[in-house]
Design a protein around this motif. Sequence first.
Motif: not given
Lengths: 330, 500
Positions: B486-500
């Motif tokens: 499931e790893l991707s830059e977008e996936a990590v950033m989405r979680l890291a910035t608190g976006a749902l």
Amino acid sequence: MLRIAGVLILLVTLYVTLRLADENAFGSRNLIDVANRQGFYGVLTLGVAVLIVTGAIDLSIGSVAGLAAITFGLLMGEGVRPIPAAGIVLLGGMLVGLAHGLLVTRLKLQAFLVTLCGLFIYRGIARYISKRPVGLSDIQQENPSMTDSIDWLRWVLIGKDENSALLFPAQLFVMIMLAVAIGFILHKSVIGRYWYAIGYNESAARYSGIATDRYRVLAFVISSTLASLGGILMLLDVRTADPNTAGTNWELFAITGAVLGGCSLKGGEGTAIGILLGAAVLPLLQNAMSFVEINGKEIPDSVIPVVIGLTLLLGTIVDEFFRRRAAVRK
Amino acid sequence: MSTPRLEAQSVRKQFPGVLALDGVSMQLAAGEVLAIVGENGAGKSTLMKILGGLYSPDAGEIRLEGQPVRFGNVNDAMNAGISLIHQELNLAENLSVAANIFLGRERLAGRLWLRERPMTSEARKLLKRVGLPDALVHTTVGHLAPGQKQLVEIARALSLNARVIIMDEPTSSLTQTETDRLYQVIDDLRASGVSIIYISHRLAEVKRCADRVTVLRDGRNAGELAKSEISHDAIVRLMVGRDLKSFYPRSGRVARDGPPTLELKNVTFAGGPTQPISFSMCAGEIVGMAGLVGAGRTELAEAMFGIRAITGGEVFIDSKAVKIQHSSDAVEAGLSMAPEDRRLNGLVLEKSVQFNLSLPNLDRLSTNGIVSRRKELASSNDLCERLRVKTPSVHQVVGLLSGGNQQKVVLGKWLARTPRVLILDEPTRGVDVGARSEIYGLMDKLAAEGVAVWMISSDLEEVLGMSDRVLVLHEGKLAGELNRDELSEEAVMRLATGAL
């Protein structure tokens, strides 16, 4: 190494000065006398030096020593035999160090402040518990049965006979024994290794899984214990102790000795041999000054602090100079 | 090509024992962003310091707008319009932003009295130029985020009318957003004609913002890449002089079945969020922990390692509950940690490699409290060899080693113990590419041997490259968990910035 060479050169220069100033000054009597005082200062210096290696400082040494001397005298006055009395005093010193250490490590107070407060508190206590000087003569008069054991203790620890004639520099031997022990801990044992690590970088030591607080407290305990040993030695040596003055400024002499011997007040530096040599400087300097004449005039006592201050300053400047040179070479 | 704004011609610099620069040349045009890359020890820092006026070259020439210049000190360089922004920022944390911008060059009335008003208004303009709210002008610098401090440094450089700004690893402590902001400022500066020399280990950044790349290797020019030629592989090839096949190794390590090696159940800790955190990791896996700076990753790791107090919940190691009150308890329990700030927390810089390598292992290297010099020497030699630490000897002062080698020593401290869990906080920050790949190799090997590796990193490339699983923290809370597929830059950033 350079540091040790430096202080060694200083010592040799002072001995040569002494020899040139006065033939008698180089006689065995004077030399033993100086050696004894070097030993005494050495005891105090070793204690604070350990603490300085860990990056802390102890300003309460003089007051602790003063309080120890007074307590030692009072205890014997109350009929406690000299050796148990000395034991109690040393134990008290340990507790004082423990308190300092816990305040510094648990409450995260600065060693400078904690021991500065100590400087006032212990001096006050000494004055409170004894309004007037304590003296061995009084004690021996009141408790004649103690005379022998006090004399024996003086002979062993100070090297003076019952007539107060100095036979051999016992305090120097005491100091050398302590220096060997502390040197062994500093340079050969895990504890010493941790002290150096803490002195340079406490955080890195903590991140290495070292229970740093324990080792820091231990250093405080050693400093205060040796300070109280100093108090005991002082009472035995000069036979009397005034609660107002006993031990004043000793912390400064001890710190000076440690710094001359190569300890950095930033922590992490210093060797047992250097400390030993550093501690030997001040008593010799004081003694040499009393013999040196300039234009046929003696140097007044009042100038001695000036010379001590200048010596330390000069030592620091030379040291800094070599350090810079070494840094450039890197 | 018209006259370059700044040019170095065959610059040589000899330090005792080391030839740092052996005839390096570079050109920088007006309004150009030039990235200078190279392994540690390649000579980047020396070149920067020569350009910035800290060192003078032994031979060669520096030309500014075609005129040969010779800077005696930093001030000469600044007055000529060259500002060097160090990796460790040089700001007075206790002073305000405006005071920092004008530090040493205060506007004065007479010789003594500060003229606050003109300084404030000029500072406001400068802050706007670097994209900071001008309301920050009176804020104490210590209260700013790392990214804001970086921008204040740039504002300071601009206040000197800098024509050339040299940035040394400017993003090493910035979050992604802050980094993006910095890129924007760099773009603006470039558009207004300021030239920028950009030093970075992060190749993705170089790719993003550089117009050209000059690669140094062993004190010489190794090559140059125009914008269209910039690629990760091309840069690495020039830097290390060989192809780096499989930069992120994966030697068939697998997470072991069975109970987790480290398990946290509802843990709270001093300075952490009120909401408890739970997660676990198994032997043999590398678990990446991503999140923005300030997400509480380091704090959590510090709590696990006994640096911070754990205030609630339970920690299990190999299913056994452990009580960690001090780092010594943590080590006892089989944890080990390479902290984020290795110079502050990882190493006793003034002491030798051997001293540092022995420090956590003295219990094994001593009998009855007496350290065995022989065992110590053997052990540290062995570790240096295993880690290929580049040092003249184990007696070398560790502070004199390069960043990569220092980091290897930090890791080496724990290798002798074969820990159960190895916590790595920003393991490759400030580490050159060559040493980086070695560190990755080591992580892979340790995991394959059954160590649970917990890797905290702000370098997304590294997180994606090395992790078998990624935990993402957002404001202290576990925002989510991503498996390798499931790893991707977008996936990590989405979680890291608190976006749902």
